[in-house]
Every structure is written in structure tokens, then in C-alpha cells.
Scaffold this motif. Structure first.
Motif, PDB file in Angstrom:
ATOM      1  N   GLN A   1       0.918  -1.199  -0.031  1.00 50.95           N
ATOM      2  CA  GLN A   1      -0.100  -0.042   0.085  1.00 50.95           C
ATOM      3  C   GLN A   1       1.002   1.225  -0.088  1.00 50.95           C
ATOM      4  N   ASP A   2       0.128   2.518  -0.494  1.00 51.05           N
ATOM      5  CA  ASP A   2       1.123   3.547  -0.222  1.00 51.05           C
ATOM      6  C   ASP A   2       0.838   4.048   1.167  1.00 51.05           C
ATOM      7  N   PRO A   3       1.814   4.881   1.854  1.00 47.61           N
ATOM      8  CA  PRO A   3       2.936   5.448   1.168  1.00 47.61           C
ATOM      9  C   PRO A   3       3.956   4.192   0.882  1.00 47.61           C
ATOM     10  N   GLY A   4       4.607   4.074  -0.540  1.00 48.68           N
ATOM     11  CA  GLY A   4       5.792   3.372  -0.445  1.00 48.68           C
ATOM     12  C   GLY A   4       5.535   2.103  -1.176  1.00 48.68           C
ATOM     13  N   LYS A   5       4.308   1.928  -1.690  1.00 53.55           N
ATOM     14  CA  LYS A   5       3.954   0.405  -2.310  1.00 53.55           C
ATOM     15  C   LYS A   5       4.761   0.102  -3.439  1.00 53.55           C
ATOM     16  N   GLY A   6       5.340  -1.191  -3.229  1.00 52.89           N
ATOM     17  CA  GLY A   6       6.172  -1.688  -4.248  1.00 52.89           C
ATOM     18  C   GLY A   6       7.658  -1.560  -3.692  1.00 52.89           C
ATOM     19  N   PHE A   7       8.060  -0.848  -2.589  1.00 54.16           N
ATOM     20  CA  PHE A   7       9.166  -0.567  -1.813  1.00 54.16           C
ATOM     21  C   PHE A   7       9.549  -1.711  -1.027  1.00 54.16           C
ATOM     22  N   TRP A   8      10.722  -2.141  -0.917  1.00 52.34           N
ATOM     23  CA  TRP A   8      11.276  -2.984   0.345  1.00 52.34           C
ATOM     24  C   TRP A   8      11.696  -2.108   1.402  1.00 52.34           C
ATOM     25  N   THR A   9      10.949  -2.481   2.703  1.00 51.49           N
ATOM     26  CA  THR A   9      11.334  -1.561   3.942  1.00 51.49           C
ATOM     27  C   THR A   9      11.823  -2.692   5.104  1.00 51.49           C
ATOM     28  N   ASN A  10      12.104  -2.037   6.017  1.00 49.38           N
ATOM     29  CA  ASN A  10      12.388  -2.900   7.353  1.00 49.38           C
ATOM     30  C   ASN A  10      10.691  -2.721   7.630  1.00 49.38           C
ATOM     31  N   PRO A  11      10.392  -3.917   8.523  1.00 47.74           N
ATOM     32  CA  PRO A  11       9.111  -3.843   9.191  1.00 47.74           C
ATOM     33  C   PRO A  11       8.885  -2.579  10.210  1.00 47.74           C
ATOM     34  N   GLY A  12       7.732  -2.418  10.358  1.00 41.60           N
ATOM     35  CA  GLY A  12       7.492  -0.992  11.238  1.00 41.60           C
ATOM     36  C   GLY A  12       6.151  -0.490  11.325  1.00 41.60           C
ATOM     37  N   GLY A  13       5.720   0.473  12.077  1.00 36.91           N
ATOM     38  CA  GLY A  13       4.537   1.089  12.212  1.00 36.91           C
ATOM     39  C   GLY A  13       4.456   2.152  13.218  1.00 36.91           C
ATOM     40  N   TYR A  14       3.211   2.469  13.472  1.00 35.01           N
ATOM     41  CA  TYR A  14       3.151   3.733  14.751  1.00 35.01           C
ATOM     42  C   TYR A  14       2.549   2.988  15.898  1.00 35.01           C
ATOM     43  N   VAL A  15       2.871   3.660  16.968  1.00 38.28           N
ATOM     44  CA  VAL A  15       3.000   3.439  18.236  1.00 38.28           C
ATOM     45  C   VAL A  15       1.381   4.102  18.684  1.00 38.28           C
ATOM     46  N   GLU A  16       0.665   2.927  19.200  1.00 38.36           N
ATOM     47  CA  GLU A  16      -0.667   3.043  19.676  1.00 38.36           C
ATOM     48  C   GLU A  16      -0.328   3.749  21.116  1.00 38.36           C
ATOM     49  N   GLN A  17      -1.538   4.651  21.533  1.00 36.10           N
ATOM     50  CA  GLN A  17      -1.693   5.427  22.479  1.00 36.10           C
ATOM     51  C   GLN A  17      -1.197   4.962  23.775  1.00 36.10           C
ATOM     52  N   THR A  18      -1.457   3.898  24.127  1.00 43.86           N
ATOM     53  CA  THR A  18      -1.516   2.919  25.492  1.00 43.86           C
ATOM     54  C   THR A  18      -0.260   2.083  25.273  1.00 43.86           C
ATOM     55  N   GLU A  19       0.663   2.153  24.359  1.00 39.91           N
ATOM     56  CA  GLU A  19       1.376   0.944  24.070  1.00 39.91           C
ATOM     57  C   GLU A  19       2.925   1.357  24.447  1.00 39.91           C
ATOM     58  N   LEU A  20       3.683   0.612  25.157  1.00 35.34           N
ATOM     59  CA  LEU A  20       5.280   1.008  25.081  1.00 35.34           C
ATOM     60  C   LEU A  20       5.772   0.744  23.745  1.00 35.34           C
ATOM     61  N   ILE A  21       6.751   1.548  23.429  1.00 34.05           N
ATOM     62  CA  ILE A  21       7.445   1.362  22.163  1.00 34.05           C
ATOM     63  C   ILE A  21       8.154   0.229  21.802  1.00 34.05           C
ATOM     64  N   HIS A  22       8.694  -0.298  22.793  1.00 36.95           N
ATOM     65  CA  HIS A  22       9.217  -1.967  22.724  1.00 36.95           C
ATOM     66  C   HIS A  22       8.207  -2.950  22.512  1.00 36.95           C
ATOM     67  N   GLU A  23       7.018  -2.721  22.571  1.00 34.04           N
ATOM     68  CA  GLU A  23       5.796  -3.843  22.479  1.00 34.04           C
ATOM     69  C   GLU A  23       5.302  -3.371  21.268  1.00 34.04           C
ATOM     70  N   THR A  24       5.186  -2.423  20.669  1.00 29.97           N
ATOM     71  CA  THR A  24       4.910  -1.755  19.460  1.00 29.97           C
ATOM     72  C   THR A  24       5.821  -2.572  18.474  1.00 29.97           C
ATOM     73  N   ILE A  25       6.963  -2.516  18.538  1.00 29.14           N
ATOM     74  CA  ILE A  25       7.801  -3.082  17.299  1.00 29.14           C
ATOM     75  C   ILE A  25       7.711  -4.486  17.341  1.00 29.14           C
ATOM     76  N   ARG A  26       7.846  -4.983  18.522  1.00 31.09           N
ATOM     77  CA  ARG A  26       7.449  -6.531  18.700  1.00 31.09           C
ATOM     78  C   ARG A  26       6.165  -7.172  17.908  1.00 31.09           C
ATOM     79  N   ARG A  27       5.183  -6.301  17.935  1.00 30.70           N
ATOM     80  CA  ARG A  27       3.768  -6.637  17.399  1.00 30.70           C
ATOM     81  C   ARG A  27       4.017  -6.113  15.922  1.00 30.70           C
ATOM     82  N   GLU A  28       4.474  -5.262  15.570  1.00 26.80           N
ATOM     83  CA  GLU A  28       4.623  -4.844  14.170  1.00 26.80           C
ATOM     84  C   GLU A  28       5.313  -5.847  13.284  1.00 26.80           C
ATOM     85  N   VAL A  29       6.571  -6.439  13.820  1.00 29.86           N
ATOM     86  CA  VAL A  29       7.218  -7.230  13.165  1.00 29.86           C
ATOM     87  C   VAL A  29       6.549  -8.745  12.994  1.00 29.86           C
ATOM     88  N   MET A  30       5.865  -9.067  14.015  1.00 30.09           N
ATOM     89  CA  MET A  30       4.941 -10.336  13.934  1.00 30.09           C
ATOM     90  C   MET A  30       3.820 -10.024  13.261  1.00 30.09           C
TER      91      MET A  30
END
Length: 188
Positions: free
Chosen positions: A60-89
Motif C-alpha cells: 500500500q501507499d505510501p511506499g507501495k512496491g518498495f522494500w522496507t524494514n518492518p515497522g509502524g505507529y505506536v498506539e496511545q497506550t502501548e510501550l514502544i518496545h511492545e509496538t515494534i515486537r507486534r509490528e514485526v509479528m
């Protein structure tokens, strides 16, 4: 994005000088609400397995067709280290554990974005795309990446991960004081 009404009491907001900067603030004398701005926090993972980096191809856009490292946005009540584990999974079906913070990108704009990149240890699982945000996933060597449509920022992050001389900021698992609900990171 302009804000017109107080998120605390619903009164109209006005523009006034607060701490030396014009900001939107509540017009009610009984309310102290100040709108400090619009911010987003993104996180990204650099998961290394057998000298290869986990990459996903954006469906999907933004970045459709590009290879990137997994990632995403932090939820309001989520610790950042929990966010990145969730996003990778979610994006790649891979379980990974946070090792350290290796890079930060600061991008001031209409919605100010801060992106925190983590070095992560591979724990398990075979890369499987989620089929929604991501249509391919896998571990790739630097040589393989040369022939791929890898996003420029991801190339920079891969370089930062592979060329680092120190481990970066790591989770403080035993802080000298108990601060429940905090994500604390420090150098060793």
C-alpha cells in the motif's frame, strides 16, 4: 490540522501566546487546556538472522512496491518496545526481541513525526507477509538488496544497524527506582 474546540471541556479554543509560542488554548477561564501540537511516533525493526536483514515489500501507499524494514505507529497506550515486537509479528510473522535503539529520525512537519529504529534479535518464525500492508517478506543479504527496490531510508537504517560500533540504548530492566508504565532506555 487546525483544532477548534477544547478536548477537556468543549469550549472554543483561541490562539494566544503560551511559553513564547502562539498556541491554541481553551478560552474558558476555568480550564487550563493547551493544544501542544500534532505528533506521531513511528518504530522500525532491523532483525538480523544469519547476516541477513528482514525486509517486507509494501503493498500500500505510501511506499507501495518498495522494500522496507518492518515497522509502524505506536498506539496511545502501548510501550514502544511492545509496538515494534507486534509490528514485526503482524507484518512478517516473525518473533523478535528488542536489543537496542540504534537510530532516530526527526521529521518536523504538519504532524511532527519521530521514528525510532530498533536492532532486534531473531527469536523464531518464517517470514510470511500479512497480505494487506505487506505482500512479500524475507531475510536478505546486502548483495541481494543491491538488486531490490529498497527504500532510501531503509538503506540508511540497514547501514546504521550493520556499521554500529556500540549497541546503542538498551531497555533498563532493573532501574534504580520503580517507574511502572515507563519504557526506560539507557547506555550500558
Amino acid at each position: 490540522m487546525e483544532v477548534y474546540f477544547c478536548m477537556t471541556c468543549g469550549s472554543p479554543l483561541e490562539t494566544r501566546l503560551v511559553d513564547g509560542t502562539e498556541r491554541r488554548a481553551c478560552s474558558s477561564p476555568d480550564c487550563k487546556f493547551v493544544h501542544w501540537g500534532n505528533y506521531s511516533i513511528g518504530v522500525g525493526a532491523l532483525v538480523i538472522k544469519d547476516e541477513k536483514i528482514l525486509l517486507v515489500r509494501r503493498a500500500q501507499d505510501p511506499g507501495k512496491g518498495f522494500w522496507t524494514n518492518p515497522g509502524g505507529y505506536v498506539e496511545q497506550t502501548e510501550l514502544i518496545h511492545e509496538t515494534i515486537r507486534r509490528e514485526v509479528m503482524e507484518e512478517a510473522g516473525v518473533e523478535a526481541a528488542v536489543r537496542s535503539v540504534i537510530a532516530v529520525r526527526d521529521q518536523p512537519r504538519q504532524i511532527h513525526n519521530v521514528y525510532i529504529a530498533f536492532a532486534m534479535d531473531y527469536v523464531g518464525g518464517d517470514p510470511v507477509p500479512d497480505g494487506f500492508e505487506v505482500d512479500r517478506a524475507g531475510f536478505f543479504s546486502l548483495r541481494e538488496m543491491e538488486e531490490m527496490n529498497v527504500a532510501g531510508f531503509t538503506r540508511w537504517l540497514v547501514h546504521a544497524a550493520l556499521q554500529r560500533k556500540q549497541d546503542g540504548l538498551t531497555i533498563d530492566k532493573e532501574p534504580i527506582v520503580s517507574l511502572d508504565g515507563y519504557g526506560l532506555y539507557r547506555t550500558e
